[in-house]
Write an enzyme that holds these catalytic residues in place. Structure first.
Site, PDB file in Angstrom:
ATOM      1  N   CYS A   1     -15.954  -3.212   3.404  1.00 53.58           N
ATOM      2  CA  CYS A   1     -15.867  -1.747   3.363  1.00 53.58           C
ATOM      3  C   CYS A   1     -17.090  -1.098   2.720  1.00 53.58           C
ATOM      4  CB  CYS A   1     -14.614  -1.316   2.624  1.00 53.58           C
ATOM      5  SG  CYS A   1     -13.143  -1.965   3.389  1.00 53.58           S
TER       6      CYS A   1
ATOM      7  N   HIS B   1     -14.967   6.103  -0.157  1.00 52.18           N
ATOM      8  CA  HIS B   1     -14.404   5.232   0.875  1.00 52.18           C
ATOM      9  C   HIS B   1     -12.951   5.618   1.074  1.00 52.18           C
ATOM     10  CE1 HIS B   1     -13.136   1.934   3.223  1.00 52.18           C
ATOM     11  NE2 HIS B   1     -12.567   1.250   2.240  1.00 52.18           N
TER      12      HIS B   1
ATOM     13  N   ASN C   1      -7.951   3.261   6.865  1.00 56.08           N
ATOM     14  CA  ASN C   1      -9.137   2.596   6.325  1.00 56.08           C
ATOM     15  C   ASN C   1      -9.962   2.007   7.478  1.00 56.08           C
ATOM     16  OD1 ASN C   1     -10.986   0.923   5.118  1.00 56.08           O
ATOM     17  ND2 ASN C   1      -9.533  -0.004   3.690  1.00 56.08           N
TER      18      ASN C   1
HETATM   19  N1  ACO Z   1       6.548  -0.288   4.468  1.00 56.16           N
HETATM   20  C1  ACO Z   1       7.586  -0.404   3.627  1.00 56.16           C
HETATM   21  N2  ACO Z   1       7.581  -1.211   2.559  1.00 56.16           N
HETATM   22  C2  ACO Z   1       6.437  -1.910   2.320  1.00 56.16           C
HETATM   23  C3  ACO Z   1       5.323  -1.846   3.165  1.00 56.16           C
HETATM   24  C4  ACO Z   1       5.414  -0.972   4.279  1.00 56.16           C
HETATM   25  N3  ACO Z   1       4.402  -0.810   5.136  1.00 56.16           N
HETATM   26  N4  ACO Z   1       4.382  -2.656   2.678  1.00 56.16           N
HETATM   27  C5  ACO Z   1       4.866  -3.222   1.569  1.00 56.16           C
HETATM   28  N5  ACO Z   1       6.123  -2.789   1.355  1.00 56.16           N
HETATM   29  C6  ACO Z   1       7.011  -3.124   0.265  1.00 56.16           C
HETATM   30  C7  ACO Z   1       6.687  -4.455  -0.378  1.00 56.16           C
HETATM   31  O1  ACO Z   1       7.265  -5.500   0.364  1.00 56.16           O
HETATM   32  C8  ACO Z   1       7.295  -4.283  -1.737  1.00 56.16           C
HETATM   33  O2  ACO Z   1       8.691  -4.516  -1.615  1.00 56.16           O
HETATM   34  P1  ACO Z   1       9.498  -5.257  -2.789  1.00 56.16           P
HETATM   35  O3  ACO Z   1       9.312  -4.377  -4.005  1.00 56.16           O
HETATM   36  O4  ACO Z   1      10.882  -5.287  -2.254  1.00 56.16           O
HETATM   37  O5  ACO Z   1       8.822  -6.588  -2.935  1.00 56.16           O
HETATM   38  C9  ACO Z   1       7.101  -2.812  -2.050  1.00 56.16           C
HETATM   39  O6  ACO Z   1       6.831  -2.165  -0.791  1.00 56.16           O
HETATM   40  C10 ACO Z   1       5.956  -2.529  -2.998  1.00 56.16           C
HETATM   41  O7  ACO Z   1       4.836  -3.286  -2.576  1.00 56.16           O
HETATM   42  P2  ACO Z   1       3.456  -3.186  -3.323  1.00 56.16           P
HETATM   43  O8  ACO Z   1       2.467  -4.058  -2.626  1.00 56.16           O
HETATM   44  O9  ACO Z   1       3.654  -3.357  -4.783  1.00 56.16           O
HETATM   45  O10 ACO Z   1       3.120  -1.652  -3.031  1.00 56.16           O
HETATM   46  P3  ACO Z   1       1.927  -0.808  -3.586  1.00 56.16           P
HETATM   47  O11 ACO Z   1       2.429   0.391  -4.267  1.00 56.16           O
HETATM   48  O12 ACO Z   1       0.903  -1.634  -4.303  1.00 56.16           O
HETATM   49  O13 ACO Z   1       1.253  -0.300  -2.237  1.00 56.16           O
HETATM   50  C11 ACO Z   1      -0.627  -0.847  -0.892  1.00 56.16           C
HETATM   51  C12 ACO Z   1       0.755  -1.260  -1.326  1.00 56.16           C
HETATM   52  C13 ACO Z   1      -0.535   0.476  -0.170  1.00 56.16           C
HETATM   53  C14 ACO Z   1      -1.192  -1.920   0.025  1.00 56.16           C
HETATM   54  C15 ACO Z   1      -1.512  -0.684  -2.149  1.00 56.16           C
HETATM   55  O14 ACO Z   1      -1.413  -1.804  -2.962  1.00 56.16           O
HETATM   56  C16 ACO Z   1      -2.945  -0.498  -1.784  1.00 56.16           C
HETATM   57  O15 ACO Z   1      -3.342   0.490  -1.214  1.00 56.16           O
HETATM   58  N6  ACO Z   1      -3.806  -1.444  -2.180  1.00 56.16           N
HETATM   59  C17 ACO Z   1      -5.210  -1.340  -1.921  1.00 56.16           C
HETATM   60  C18 ACO Z   1      -5.421  -1.817  -0.563  1.00 56.16           C
HETATM   61  C19 ACO Z   1      -6.709  -1.372  -0.089  1.00 56.16           C
HETATM   62  O16 ACO Z   1      -7.062  -0.224  -0.231  1.00 56.16           O
HETATM   63  N7  ACO Z   1      -7.391  -2.298   0.492  1.00 56.16           N
HETATM   64  C20 ACO Z   1      -8.568  -2.044   1.025  1.00 56.16           C
HETATM   65  C21 ACO Z   1      -9.602  -1.816  -0.049  1.00 56.16           C
HETATM   66  S1  ACO Z   1     -10.919  -2.746   0.277  1.00 56.16           S
HETATM   67  C22 ACO Z   1     -11.214  -2.413   1.828  1.00 56.16           C
HETATM   68  O17 ACO Z   1     -11.270  -1.260   2.135  1.00 56.16           O
HETATM   69  C23 ACO Z   1     -11.230  -3.538   2.803  1.00 56.16           C
END
Ligand code: ACO
Length: 321
Positions: A112, A248, A278
């Site tokens: 990214c 980003h 993204n």
């Molecule tokens: N729909 C519904 N529920 C979901 C989904 C979905 N799409 N995805 C995950 N869940 C659930 C999980 O299974 C989990 O359930 P559980 O509590 O029963 O185990 C719950 O939601 C919480 O999951 P987390 O992973 O803790 O959720 P979080 O608040 O961290 O959000 C997310 C997840 C959106 C991926 C976040 O962590 C994030 O944005 N991380 C950064 C990712 C990113 O930006 N990556 C790219 C950066 S680098 C680049 O750009 C390549």
């Protein structure tokens, strides 16, 4: 000698995949995606469209805005992790499309952060006097490596391309770029297959983009906070000296955390993540182009661009537009 941006462009493929569409594909909801990420829809390249196709659309716009033709281009640098093929690199493929001959053309692979890396590289070539005009691109078709059955990652990503034309100038322009990486985080966000390693390392790994989202989130927020400080300190600036933040576009919550760090009202932050998710290396130049074209960003204003991605890689650019 400095470099300055003389034209911008962007291209998004036509096909749109909304959160409602994703509700039919995986166990998710529009509400979950919006509240956790801010994303409402993403664009997906057509089956016969490649990263080079997307890049071509963005570069043609940027060159037209800059008022330059193929013979004016001295260097083509493409930030991408999803090239059409291993070689020729996307820069060479673009040369063929655009009728550009003989100049250096290459890709920079920094996930990214690819566009910020490409911008930093092109800026250095211009500053040292080797290059007068450079085309810098961020282009991706991440939809090709996303696991469309994994709800925790497939809702996040989309395809697109953005480009700028840089030209030598007596005043900045690009004031400074700051590029970093730390491979110790290699297992938090990766795509496991390559050319020299044809199969993933472990049996539990699949041939898809794999991410430990929660951990990525935490490192991204703290690292982006640090790069903002580094950029301000290097230029002896206060956080209130920045006119626009162009982050980003990965997650609205990460963007807001960086804006808070800069004490910046959200009206001064260019946010496009809701429109296309993204798009990796494409997200920063697309956001820049949007805000230039809709008149928000004006000549002489001070911009802070930043990105964070797989590697981990991260970087920033301070620009007087
Ligand atoms: N729909 C519904 N529920 C979901 C989904 C979905 N799409 N995805 C995950 N869940 C659930 C999980 O299974 C989990 O359930 P559980 O509590 O029963 O185990 C719950 O939601 C919480 O999951 P987390 O992973 O803790 O959720 P979080 O608040 O961290 O959000 C997310 C997840 C959106 C991926 C976040 O962590 C994030 O944005 N991380 C950064 C990712 C990113 O930006 N990556 C790219 C950066 S680098 C680049 O750009 C390549």
């Amino acid at each position: 000698m400095y470099s300055r941006i003389i034209g911008t462009g962007r291209y998004l493929p036509e096909r749109v995949l909304t959160n409602a569409d994703l509700e039919k594909m995986v166990d998710t909801t529009d509400e979950w995606i919006r509240t956790r990420t801010g994303i409402e829809r993403r664009h997906i390249a057509a089956d016969d469209q490649t990263t080079c196709d997307l890049a071509e659309g963005a570069v043609r716009e940027a060159m037209s805005a800059a008022g330059i033709g193929p013979d004016d281009v001295d260097m083509l640098v493409v930030g991408t992790t999803t090239p059409d093929q291993i070689f020729p690199n996307v820069g060479c493929l673009l040369q063929k499309r655009l009728g550009i001959h003989g100049c250096a053309a290459f890709s920079v692979e920094a996930a990214c952060t690819g566009f910020i890396y490409a911008l930093g590289v092109a800026d250095k070539f211009i500053r040292c006097g080797d290059v007068k005009t450079a085309v810098v691109v961020g282009a991706e078709t991440l939809s090709r490596i996303v696991d469309w059955t994994d709800r925790s990652s497939c809702v996040l990503f989309g395809d697109g391309a953005g480009a700028v034309v840089l030209q030598a100038a007596d005043e900045p322009g690009i004031v400074s770029t700051h590029l970093h990486a730390d491979g110790k985080y290699k297992d938090l966000l990766f795509y496991p297959t390559g050319v020299s390693k044809k199969t993933p390392d472990r049996e539990d790994m699949q041939d898809v983009l794999t991410m430990r989202g929660n951990e990525v989130f935490k490192v991204a927020v703290s690292t982006l906070g640090r790069i903002v400080d580094e950029t301000l300190e290097a230029n002896d600036l206060d956080k209130h000296d920045i006119d626009w933040l162009i982050p980003h576009q990965a997650n609205m919550r990460i963007i807001k955390a960086t804006a808070r760090k800069l004490d910046m009202p959200m009206e001064r932050v260019i946010v496009t993540v809701q429109e296309h998710g993204n798009t990796s290396a494409a997200s920063v130049p697309m956001a820049l182009d949007l805000a230039v074209r809709d008149g928000r960003i004006k000549r002489g204003e001070r911009l802070l661009l930043e990105a964070f991605g797989g590697g981990f890689t991260w970087g920033s650019a301070l620009i007087t537009y």
